[in-house]
Design an enzyme around this catalytic site. Structure first.
Site, PDB file in Angstrom:
ATOM      1  N   TYR A  63       2.883  -7.772  16.211  1.00 14.87           N
ATOM      2  CA  TYR A  63       3.286  -6.879  15.115  1.00 14.87           C
ATOM      3  C   TYR A  63       4.137  -5.725  15.638  1.00 14.87           C
ATOM      4  N   ALA A  94       9.222  -2.837   3.527  1.00 20.66           N
ATOM      5  CA  ALA A  94       8.836  -4.259   3.553  1.00 20.66           C
ATOM      6  C   ALA A  94       8.567  -4.719   4.978  1.00 20.66           C
ATOM      7  N   ALA A  95       7.392  -5.276   5.175  1.00 20.94           N
ATOM      8  CA  ALA A  95       7.038  -5.786   6.500  1.00 20.94           C
ATOM      9  C   ALA A  95       5.765  -6.600   6.385  1.00 20.94           C
ATOM     10  N   SER A 110       7.525  -6.650  16.832  1.00 14.30           N
ATOM     11  CA  SER A 110       8.514  -6.920  15.772  1.00 14.30           C
ATOM     12  C   SER A 110       8.995  -5.606  15.144  1.00 14.30           C
ATOM     13  N   LYS A 111       8.099  -4.621  15.018  1.00 14.22           N
ATOM     14  CA  LYS A 111       8.526  -3.315  14.479  1.00 14.22           C
ATOM     15  C   LYS A 111       9.450  -2.614  15.485  1.00 14.22           C
ATOM     16  N   ILE A 141      13.619  -9.913   1.512  1.00 13.41           N
ATOM     17  CA  ILE A 141      14.668  -9.113   2.185  1.00 13.41           C
ATOM     18  C   ILE A 141      15.498  -9.954   3.164  1.00 13.41           C
ATOM     19  N   THR A 199       6.274   2.583  12.832  1.00 14.69           N
ATOM     20  CA  THR A 199       4.883   2.878  13.193  1.00 14.69           C
ATOM     21  C   THR A 199       4.777   3.490  14.587  1.00 14.69           C
ATOM     22  N   ASP A 200       3.680   4.212  14.811  1.00 16.58           N
ATOM     23  CA  ASP A 200       3.431   4.756  16.161  1.00 16.58           C
ATOM     24  C   ASP A 200       3.060   3.649  17.148  1.00 16.58           C
ATOM     25  N   GLU A 201       2.722   2.446  16.625  1.00 14.66           N
ATOM     26  CA  GLU A 201       2.274   1.370  17.513  1.00 14.66           C
ATOM     27  C   GLU A 201       3.383   0.892  18.451  1.00 14.66           C
ATOM     28  N   ASP A 203     -13.895  -8.307  20.146  1.00 15.84           N
ATOM     29  CA  ASP A 203     -12.779  -7.370  20.117  1.00 15.84           C
ATOM     30  C   ASP A 203     -11.460  -8.066  19.755  1.00 15.84           C
ATOM     31  N   ARG A 204     -10.530  -7.294  19.248  1.00 12.55           N
ATOM     32  CA  ARG A 204      -9.162  -7.776  18.986  1.00 12.55           C
ATOM     33  C   ARG A 204      -8.474  -7.981  20.339  1.00 12.55           C
ATOM     34  N   PHE A 209       0.823  -1.216   0.000  1.00 12.15           N
ATOM     35  CA  PHE A 209       0.000   0.000   0.000  1.00 12.15           C
ATOM     36  C   PHE A 209       0.865   1.279   0.000  1.00 12.15           C
ATOM     37  N   THR A 265      10.383 -11.449   8.774  1.00 11.03           N
ATOM     38  CA  THR A 265      10.547 -10.322   7.843  1.00 11.03           C
ATOM     39  C   THR A 265      10.923  -9.031   8.573  1.00 11.03           C
TER      40      THR A 265
HETATM   41  P1  NAD Z   1       1.591  -3.713   3.154  1.00  8.72           P
HETATM   42  O1  NAD Z   1       1.308  -4.916   3.967  1.00  8.72           O
HETATM   43  O2  NAD Z   1       0.529  -3.125   2.313  1.00  8.72           O
HETATM   44  O3  NAD Z   1       2.837  -3.993   2.193  1.00  8.72           O
HETATM   45  C1  NAD Z   1       3.972  -4.690   2.599  1.00  8.72           C
HETATM   46  C2  NAD Z   1       4.817  -5.029   1.368  1.00  8.72           C
HETATM   47  O4  NAD Z   1       6.014  -5.683   1.816  1.00  8.72           O
HETATM   48  C3  NAD Z   1       4.116  -5.992   0.396  1.00  8.72           C
HETATM   49  O5  NAD Z   1       4.291  -5.545  -0.927  1.00  8.72           O
HETATM   50  C4  NAD Z   1       4.829  -7.321   0.619  1.00  8.72           C
HETATM   51  O6  NAD Z   1       4.852  -8.150  -0.537  1.00  8.72           O
HETATM   52  C5  NAD Z   1       6.232  -6.838   1.013  1.00  8.72           C
HETATM   53  N1  NAD Z   1       6.964  -7.830   1.805  1.00  8.72           N
HETATM   54  C6  NAD Z   1       6.513  -8.498   2.910  1.00  8.72           C
HETATM   55  N2  NAD Z   1       7.459  -9.339   3.349  1.00  8.72           N
HETATM   56  C7  NAD Z   1       8.533  -9.187   2.536  1.00  8.72           C
HETATM   57  C8  NAD Z   1       9.841  -9.774   2.499  1.00  8.72           C
HETATM   58  N3  NAD Z   1      10.209 -10.704   3.395  1.00  8.72           N
HETATM   59  N4  NAD Z   1      10.703  -9.359   1.541  1.00  8.72           N
HETATM   60  C9  NAD Z   1      10.323  -8.422   0.620  1.00  8.72           C
HETATM   61  N5  NAD Z   1       9.110  -7.857   0.597  1.00  8.72           N
HETATM   62  C10 NAD Z   1       8.226  -8.229   1.551  1.00  8.72           C
HETATM   63  O7  NAD Z   1       2.160  -2.625   4.191  1.00  8.72           O
HETATM   64  P2  NAD Z   1       1.929  -1.044   4.241  1.00  8.72           P
HETATM   65  O8  NAD Z   1       0.649  -0.771   4.917  1.00  8.72           O
HETATM   66  O9  NAD Z   1       2.202  -0.469   2.891  1.00  8.72           O
HETATM   67  O10 NAD Z   1       3.093  -0.631   5.246  1.00  8.72           O
HETATM   68  C11 NAD Z   1       4.407  -0.369   4.763  1.00  8.72           C
HETATM   69  C12 NAD Z   1       5.323  -0.097   5.945  1.00  8.72           C
HETATM   70  O11 NAD Z   1       4.822   1.010   6.701  1.00  8.72           O
HETATM   71  C13 NAD Z   1       5.422  -1.265   6.921  1.00  8.72           C
HETATM   72  O12 NAD Z   1       6.755  -1.356   7.361  1.00  8.72           O
HETATM   73  C14 NAD Z   1       4.508  -0.883   8.070  1.00  8.72           C
HETATM   74  O13 NAD Z   1       4.947  -1.430   9.274  1.00  8.72           O
HETATM   75  C15 NAD Z   1       4.663   0.643   8.065  1.00  8.72           C
HETATM   76  N6  NAD Z   1       3.483   1.375   8.564  1.00  8.72           N
HETATM   77  C16 NAD Z   1       2.264   1.205   7.993  1.00  8.72           C
HETATM   78  C17 NAD Z   1       1.190   1.950   8.442  1.00  8.72           C
HETATM   79  C18 NAD Z   1      -0.185   1.823   7.822  1.00  8.72           C
HETATM   80  O14 NAD Z   1      -1.111   2.493   8.301  1.00  8.72           O
HETATM   81  N7  NAD Z   1      -0.380   1.064   6.771  1.00  8.72           N
HETATM   82  C19 NAD Z   1       1.348   2.849   9.512  1.00  8.72           C
HETATM   83  C20 NAD Z   1       2.602   2.964  10.092  1.00  8.72           C
HETATM   84  C21 NAD Z   1       3.679   2.243   9.604  1.00  8.72           C
HETATM   85  O1  TDX Z   2     -12.457  -5.109  10.633  1.00 13.46           O
HETATM   86  C1  TDX Z   2     -11.939  -4.304  11.427  1.00 13.46           C
HETATM   87  N1  TDX Z   2     -12.705  -3.708  12.402  1.00 13.46           N
HETATM   88  C2  TDX Z   2     -12.213  -2.834  13.323  1.00 13.46           C
HETATM   89  O2  TDX Z   2     -12.946  -2.331  14.182  1.00 13.46           O
HETATM   90  C3  TDX Z   2     -10.536  -3.969  11.371  1.00 13.46           C
HETATM   91  C4  TDX Z   2      -9.634  -4.601  10.327  1.00 13.46           C
HETATM   92  C5  TDX Z   2     -10.061  -3.069  12.299  1.00 13.46           C
HETATM   93  N2  TDX Z   2     -10.852  -2.525  13.248  1.00 13.46           N
HETATM   94  C6  TDX Z   2     -10.272  -1.541  14.191  1.00 13.46           C
HETATM   95  C7  TDX Z   2      -9.005  -1.954  14.877  1.00 13.46           C
HETATM   96  C8  TDX Z   2      -8.284  -0.633  15.051  1.00 13.46           C
HETATM   97  O3  TDX Z   2      -8.763   0.015  16.218  1.00 13.46           O
HETATM   98  O4  TDX Z   2      -9.921  -0.399  13.399  1.00 13.46           O
HETATM   99  C9  TDX Z   2      -8.690   0.181  13.834  1.00 13.46           C
HETATM  100  C10 TDX Z   2      -7.687   0.137  12.703  1.00 13.46           C
HETATM  101  O5  TDX Z   2      -7.356  -1.225  12.460  1.00 13.46           O
HETATM  102  P1  TDX Z   2      -6.293  -1.662  11.338  1.00 13.46           P
HETATM  103  O6  TDX Z   2      -6.698  -1.091  10.024  1.00 13.46           O
HETATM  104  O7  TDX Z   2      -6.091  -3.130  11.448  1.00 13.46           O
HETATM  105  O8  TDX Z   2      -5.019  -0.816  11.779  1.00 13.46           O
HETATM  106  P2  TDX Z   2      -4.131  -0.820  13.120  1.00 13.46           P
HETATM  107  O9  TDX Z   2      -4.293  -2.062  13.883  1.00 13.46           O
HETATM  108  O10 TDX Z   2      -4.393   0.471  13.838  1.00 13.46           O
HETATM  109  O11 TDX Z   2      -2.671  -0.803  12.466  1.00 13.46           O
HETATM  110  C11 TDX Z   2      -2.396  -0.011  11.291  1.00 13.46           C
HETATM  111  O12 TDX Z   2      -1.783   1.203  11.621  1.00 13.46           O
HETATM  112  C12 TDX Z   2      -0.461   1.150  12.072  1.00 13.46           C
HETATM  113  C13 TDX Z   2      -1.550  -0.761  10.281  1.00 13.46           C
HETATM  114  O13 TDX Z   2      -2.182  -1.984   9.946  1.00 13.46           O
HETATM  115  C14 TDX Z   2      -0.159  -0.988  10.808  1.00 13.46           C
HETATM  116  O14 TDX Z   2       0.637  -1.601   9.808  1.00 13.46           O
HETATM  117  C15 TDX Z   2       0.430   0.328  11.178  1.00 13.46           C
HETATM  118  O15 TDX Z   2       1.676   0.154  11.778  1.00 13.46           O
END
Ligand code: NAD
Ligand code: TDX
Length: 336
Positions: free
Chosen positions: A149, A80-81, A152-153, A60, A122-124, A272-273, A11, A98
């Site tokens: 998750y 990548a993650a 690991s980050k 990676i 991430t802020d997590e 809930d999660r 993404f 990963t």
């Molecule tokens: P995503 O899951 O959409 O994409 C991850 C990509 O990494 C995929 O294309 C996957 O094929 C690739 N990948 C996974 N394992 C791999 C490996 N071993 N070697 C090479 N490629 C690999 O993730 P995203 O939402 O685009 O997030 C990208 C980065 O940003 C991540 O590091 C995530 O922790 C961080 N991040 C995401 C968010 C969010 O809201 N999405 C918020 C904060 C931080």
């Molecule tokens: O079906 C759902 N229903 C729901 O209530 C899902 C998938 C999530 N949720 C809730 C859980 C969280 O409070 O919505 C919130 C957002 O959930 P996610 O989209 O799974 O995100 P979150 O767990 O906050 O983590 C995301 O942000 C930080 C990304 O997936 C991470 O990669 C990033 O680091």
């Protein structure tokens, strides 16, 4: 400049590649991606023919391939993650492999080939804030990861800092808020909500729905990374946030229902999660002060644009939901 972008088929990575080739057309990008379930080359259809773009399908964790590719680049931007919290609760092994081991392999390459390393975190990693408090995460907040998750980050961030301190590598870490926007895999909250409504399915809201995330439009994030690469102080960390102020999940769902003209009867409260973090909020004043970063995309306007994108690109997410997106690599690049 030649950039090695890991996870560029995901993404944020695919949005970043598109953003970078547009704003820095003279630069070259190698997209180094394993194409896991989350990697989708349909995200980059419009980029494939760009002469400054190349895909390397690899892991990676694979030391040899990483070194072969990394020796000819200037910087690594590590996206990548394994990124989905719920999956890390079901099985954390790929997350450790990963996110931790993969980052270590990349750091070794950065050390040996003297590359700049930008680590997207991430802020997590900072844990959870109390609902209703005024507290926000900043660069000094102690680490307190609470899901496999985020653990690991956090481990990967610690490794980056250790390589900065011990080996003197040139690296920057960013810890950002929840991203939203086009090409987000429909397992995450906002795309799950939009696509379920479009399919006439219920929206699964975890627990009481009063969980708060800070929402960052993906293009603001890409610009923040650009600022970090061009103006950031090596060795530093930057927290990157968005424009929302304590909007809870239920409010997000209601906004999306309103945009699509649907009723709240589509909401379904589900189990809930486990270990669900209550609230995230970011103080991004350091990024503003030192990088000139400020988010430019307000939540309501860009949530509506995101909904519109999913309406206009139904084939994109339907290919994911049907599994057809997995065939794209073979049709475009031949069999592995
Ligand atoms: P995503 O899951 O959409 O994409 C991850 C990509 O990494 C995929 O294309 C996957 O094929 C690739 N990948 C996974 N394992 C791999 C490996 N071993 N070697 C090479 N490629 C690999 O993730 P995203 O939402 O685009 O997030 C990208 C980065 O940003 C991540 O590091 C995530 O922790 C961080 N991040 C995401 C968010 C969010 O809201 N999405 C918020 C904060 C931080
Ligand atoms: O079906 C759902 N229903 C729901 O209530 C899902 C998938 C999530 N949720 C809730 C859980 C969280 O409070 O919505 C919130 C957002 O959930 P996610 O989209 O799974 O995100 P979150 O767990 O906050 O983590 C995301 O942000 C930080 C990304 O997936 C991470 O990669 C990033 O680091």
């Amino acid at each position: 400049m030649k950039l090695l972008v890991t996870g560029g088929a995901g993404f944020i990575g695919s949005n970043f590649i598109r953003y970078w080739l547009h704003t820095h057309p003279q630069d070259e990008i190698i997209n180094f991606d394993k194409i896991t379930y989350a990697g989708n080359l349909e995200n980059l259809k419009d980029i494939e023919g760009n002469k400054n773009y190349k895909l390397v399908r690899a892991d990676i964790v694979n030391h040899d391939v990483v070194r072969t590719v990394a020796k000819d680049v200037d910087v690594i931007v590590n996206f990548a993650a394994e990124s989905h919290v719920d999956r890390s609760i079901l099985d954390s092994s790929e997350f450790v492999r990963t996110n931790v081991l993969g980052t270590q392999v990349l750091l070794e390459a950065a050390k040996d080939f003297d590359l700049r390393f930008y680590h997207i975190s991430t802020d997590e990693v900072f844990g959870s804030l109390a609902l209703g408090s005024k507290e926000r995460f900043n660069e000094q907040t102690p680490y307190d990861p609470r899901s496999p998750y985020s653990a690991s980050k956090a481990a990967s961030d610690h490794l980056v800092r250790a390589y900065i301190h011990t080996h003197g590598i040139d690296a920057i870490i960013s810890n950002c808020a929840n991203n939203f926007g086009p090409y987000q895999f429909p397992e995450k909250f906002i795309p799950v909500t939009i696509t379920n409504i479009l399919e006439g399915k219920k929206i699964p809201v975890y627990g009481d729905g009063l969980y708060v995330r800070e929402w960052l439009y993906v293009e603001d994030h890409c610009r923040a990374i650009d600022l970090m690469i061009n103006k950031g102080t090596l060795g530093e960390t930057y927290c990157i946030g968005g424009m929302t102020q304590d909007v809870n999940n239920l409010e997000v769902v209601k906004k999306i229902l309103k945009i699509l003209g649907k009723g709240e009867d589509m909401i379904e409260f589900v189990k809930d999660r486990p270990g669900h973090d209550r609230r995230y909020a970011i103080d991004w004043s350091k990024a503003k002060r030192e990088l000139g970063y400020e988010p430019q995309h307000d939540f309501d306007t860009y949530l509506a644009k995101t909904v519109q994108w999913y309406q206009d690109n139904q084939e994109w997410w339907q290919h994911i939901k049907s599994g057809e997106y997995k065939n794209y690599y073979a049709t475009q690049y031949g069999n592995e």
